[in-house]
Design an enzyme around this catalytic site. Structure first.
Site, PDB file in Angstrom:
ATOM      1  N   GLY A 174     -48.727   1.678 -19.201  1.00 39.50           N
ATOM      2  CA  GLY A 174     -49.077   1.892 -20.606  1.00 39.50           C
ATOM      3  C   GLY A 174     -48.438   0.977 -21.628  1.00 39.50           C
ATOM      4  O   GLY A 174     -49.047   0.653 -22.640  1.00 39.50           O
ATOM      5  N   GLU A 207     -41.694   2.032 -24.198  1.00 39.62           N
ATOM      6  CA  GLU A 207     -42.708   2.952 -23.691  1.00 39.62           C
ATOM      7  C   GLU A 207     -43.863   3.055 -24.692  1.00 39.62           C
ATOM      8  O   GLU A 207     -43.680   2.860 -25.894  1.00 39.62           O
ATOM      9  CB  GLU A 207     -42.031   4.309 -23.454  1.00 39.62           C
ATOM     10  CG  GLU A 207     -42.898   5.436 -22.982  1.00 39.62           C
ATOM     11  CD  GLU A 207     -43.573   5.234 -21.637  1.00 39.62           C
ATOM     12  OE1 GLU A 207     -44.315   4.258 -21.505  1.00 39.62           O
ATOM     13  OE2 GLU A 207     -43.406   6.097 -20.744  1.00 39.62           O
ATOM     14  N   ASP A 208     -45.049   3.350 -24.185  1.00 42.70           N
ATOM     15  CA  ASP A 208     -46.200   3.517 -25.083  1.00 42.70           C
ATOM     16  C   ASP A 208     -46.113   4.838 -25.847  1.00 42.70           C
ATOM     17  O   ASP A 208     -46.324   4.898 -27.047  1.00 42.70           O
ATOM     18  CB  ASP A 208     -47.537   3.414 -24.317  1.00 42.70           C
ATOM     19  CG  ASP A 208     -47.614   4.332 -23.093  1.00 42.70           C
ATOM     20  OD1 ASP A 208     -46.619   5.029 -22.779  1.00 42.70           O
ATOM     21  OD2 ASP A 208     -48.676   4.359 -22.452  1.00 42.70           O
ATOM     22  N   ASP A 244     -44.384  12.065 -24.586  1.00 43.50           N
ATOM     23  CA  ASP A 244     -45.123  13.318 -24.732  1.00 43.50           C
ATOM     24  C   ASP A 244     -44.135  14.458 -24.461  1.00 43.50           C
ATOM     25  O   ASP A 244     -43.394  14.873 -25.346  1.00 43.50           O
ATOM     26  CB  ASP A 244     -46.295  13.278 -23.750  1.00 43.50           C
ATOM     27  CG  ASP A 244     -47.220  14.479 -23.840  1.00 43.50           C
ATOM     28  OD1 ASP A 244     -47.016  15.323 -24.709  1.00 43.50           O
ATOM     29  OD2 ASP A 244     -48.153  14.566 -23.024  1.00 43.50           O
ATOM     30  N   LYS A 277     -45.130  12.322 -29.516  1.00 39.43           N
ATOM     31  CA  LYS A 277     -45.738  13.628 -29.809  1.00 39.43           C
ATOM     32  C   LYS A 277     -44.598  14.628 -29.922  1.00 39.43           C
ATOM     33  O   LYS A 277     -44.236  15.296 -28.946  1.00 39.43           O
ATOM     34  CB  LYS A 277     -46.661  14.045 -28.660  1.00 39.43           C
ATOM     35  CG  LYS A 277     -47.910  13.204 -28.510  1.00 39.43           C
ATOM     36  CD  LYS A 277     -48.783  13.809 -27.415  1.00 39.43           C
ATOM     37  CE  LYS A 277     -49.925  12.909 -27.042  1.00 39.43           C
ATOM     38  NZ  LYS A 277     -50.661  13.400 -25.861  1.00 39.43           N
ATOM     39  N   PHE A 298     -54.616  14.143 -27.494  1.00 39.57           N
ATOM     40  CA  PHE A 298     -54.713  13.036 -26.535  1.00 39.57           C
ATOM     41  C   PHE A 298     -55.180  11.760 -27.235  1.00 39.57           C
ATOM     42  O   PHE A 298     -56.184  11.753 -27.941  1.00 39.57           O
ATOM     43  CB  PHE A 298     -55.660  13.404 -25.400  1.00 39.57           C
ATOM     44  CG  PHE A 298     -55.538  12.473 -24.229  1.00 39.57           C
ATOM     45  CD1 PHE A 298     -54.484  12.592 -23.332  1.00 39.57           C
ATOM     46  CD2 PHE A 298     -56.464  11.463 -24.035  1.00 39.57           C
ATOM     47  CE1 PHE A 298     -54.347  11.718 -22.264  1.00 39.57           C
ATOM     48  CE2 PHE A 298     -56.349  10.578 -22.963  1.00 39.57           C
ATOM     49  CZ  PHE A 298     -55.288  10.712 -22.077  1.00 39.57           C
ATOM     50  N   ASP A 349     -54.349   4.863 -21.599  1.00 42.49           N
ATOM     51  CA  ASP A 349     -55.597   5.064 -20.871  1.00 42.49           C
ATOM     52  C   ASP A 349     -56.023   6.522 -20.806  1.00 42.49           C
ATOM     53  O   ASP A 349     -55.228   7.426 -21.041  1.00 42.49           O
ATOM     54  CB  ASP A 349     -55.422   4.588 -19.424  1.00 42.49           C
ATOM     55  CG  ASP A 349     -54.512   5.529 -18.627  1.00 42.49           C
ATOM     56  OD1 ASP A 349     -53.377   5.749 -19.052  1.00 42.49           O
ATOM     57  OD2 ASP A 349     -54.975   6.068 -17.597  1.00 42.49           O
ATOM     58  N   ARG A 372     -57.622   1.010 -21.977  1.00 43.32           N
ATOM     59  CA  ARG A 372     -56.390   0.299 -22.339  1.00 43.32           C
ATOM     60  C   ARG A 372     -56.677  -0.931 -23.193  1.00 43.32           C
ATOM     61  O   ARG A 372     -55.818  -1.405 -23.944  1.00 43.32           O
ATOM     62  CB  ARG A 372     -55.639  -0.153 -21.081  1.00 43.32           C
ATOM     63  CG  ARG A 372     -55.179   0.967 -20.164  1.00 43.32           C
ATOM     64  CD  ARG A 372     -54.224   0.414 -19.117  1.00 43.32           C
ATOM     65  NE  ARG A 372     -53.997   1.311 -17.995  1.00 43.32           N
ATOM     66  CZ  ARG A 372     -53.086   2.293 -17.977  1.00 43.32           C
ATOM     67  NH1 ARG A 372     -52.346   2.505 -19.033  1.00 43.32           N
ATOM     68  NH2 ARG A 372     -52.936   3.042 -16.907  1.00 43.32           N
TER      69      ARG A 372
HETATM   70  P1  IMP Z   1     -44.266  12.513 -20.652  1.00 46.60           P
HETATM   71  O1  IMP Z   1     -43.486  12.283 -19.401  1.00 46.60           O
HETATM   72  O2  IMP Z   1     -44.883  13.883 -20.707  1.00 46.60           O
HETATM   73  O3  IMP Z   1     -43.468  12.226 -21.912  1.00 46.60           O
HETATM   74  O4  IMP Z   1     -45.497  11.563 -20.596  1.00 46.60           O
HETATM   75  C1  IMP Z   1     -45.388  10.219 -20.861  1.00 46.60           C
HETATM   76  C2  IMP Z   1     -46.493   9.428 -20.206  1.00 46.60           C
HETATM   77  O5  IMP Z   1     -47.719  10.150 -20.161  1.00 46.60           O
HETATM   78  C3  IMP Z   1     -46.758   8.184 -21.009  1.00 46.60           C
HETATM   79  O6  IMP Z   1     -46.088   7.096 -20.455  1.00 46.60           O
HETATM   80  C4  IMP Z   1     -48.249   8.012 -20.913  1.00 46.60           C
HETATM   81  O7  IMP Z   1     -48.549   7.176 -19.834  1.00 46.60           O
HETATM   82  C5  IMP Z   1     -48.797   9.364 -20.625  1.00 46.60           C
HETATM   83  N1  IMP Z   1     -49.388  10.006 -21.825  1.00 46.60           N
HETATM   84  C6  IMP Z   1     -48.871  11.009 -22.559  1.00 46.60           C
HETATM   85  N2  IMP Z   1     -49.663  11.355 -23.573  1.00 46.60           N
HETATM   86  C7  IMP Z   1     -50.741  10.541 -23.478  1.00 46.60           C
HETATM   87  C8  IMP Z   1     -51.922  10.384 -24.294  1.00 46.60           C
HETATM   88  O8  IMP Z   1     -52.158  11.066 -25.304  1.00 46.60           O
HETATM   89  N3  IMP Z   1     -52.788   9.408 -23.888  1.00 46.60           N
HETATM   90  C9  IMP Z   1     -52.578   8.641 -22.790  1.00 46.60           C
HETATM   91  N4  IMP Z   1     -51.480   8.733 -22.027  1.00 46.60           N
HETATM   92  C10 IMP Z   1     -50.567   9.678 -22.370  1.00 46.60           C
HETATM   93 MG    MG Z   2     -47.103   5.610 -19.356  1.00 42.92          MG
END
Ligand code: IMP
Ligand code: MG
Length: 188
Positions: free
Chosen positions: A55, A110-111, A114, A142, A163, A170, A176
């Site tokens: 990402g 990081e992108d 979440d 988020k 989302f 993606d 992407r």
């Molecule tokens: P986390 O571990 O729950 O913080 O998730 C982080 C990863 O989930 C990021 O690196 C993204 O690749 C993916 N991700 C989380 N939210 C989204 C979204 O809204 N769109 C696309 N990818 C997401």
């Molecule tokens: Mg990611």
């Protein structure tokens, strides 16, 4: 001649409709600010930027071009989402960094953060290698979805718990290449 960047107002990706949310201009402006701040904060420290694949590849590439201090780049690959819109709750490391980060100033790029699970995992992994410091830089956050305790030092945009797609992010591996950030249209 039409624009070379792929930036429709609305896009359908894997059957879901997404609407423009953060424009290219807004992204550029914010990344410029982040680059300036990193220049000041890391002057004389020769940081190593570590992008989290897949990402973060576009964000990292753009961010680098707004950073003017000496620095290095490496990548790490994590998998946690599979092809779903919600986190699987499991993080796996698919590729480790090649660089030796002992005694170095590491900036994780990081992108999106979440739940915070991936970032927490990353920070822990990095610290095991005794770097001088670990700093986190994420384009999106988020806030309302974050359950894991992780310090985010540089955040591009705080966004609601919806989302998003594009600019490296993606949905089931597609989207992407959109040059802006889109949000899912739950009513479409
Ligand atoms: P986390 O571990 O729950 O913080 O998730 C982080 C990863 O989930 C990021 O690196 C993204 O690749 C993916 N991700 C989380 N939210 C989204 C979204 O809204 N769109 C696309 N990818 C997401
Ligand atoms: Mg990611």
């Amino acid at each position: 001649m039409s624009s070379k960047f792929y930036q429709p107002d609305t896009v359908v990706c894997n059957g879901e409709t997404f609407n423009i949310y953060i424009t290219k201009e807004q992204i550029d402006e914010r990344i410029n600010q982040l680059g300036n701040k990193l220049d000041k904060d890391f002057e004389g420290k020769k940081p190593i930027f570590i992008g989290i694949l897949n990402g973060a590849f576009i964000f990292l590439a753009d961010l680098m071009r707004y950073v003017s201090i000496p620095c290095e780049v490496d990548f790490m690959k994590l998998s946690s989402y599979g092809d779903e819109k919600v986190s699987s709750g499991q993080v796996t490391e698919l590729k480790h960094i090649d660089a030796n980060i002992e005694g170095r100033h590491v900036i994780l790029v990081e992108d999106i953060v979440d739940t915070g699970l991936s970032m927490k995992f990353m920070v822990k992994k990095m610290k095991e290698e005794n770097p001088a410091s670990v700093t986190v830089c994420t384009l999106l956050h988020k806030k309302d979805a974050t359950e894991h305790d992780v310090q985010l030092d540089y955040v591009g945009f705080e966004i609601p718990n919806a989302f998003v797609l594009g600019y490296g992010l993606d949905y089931a591996q597609e989207g992407r290449n959109l040059s802006q950030i889109y949000v899912i249209d739950e009513d479409a």
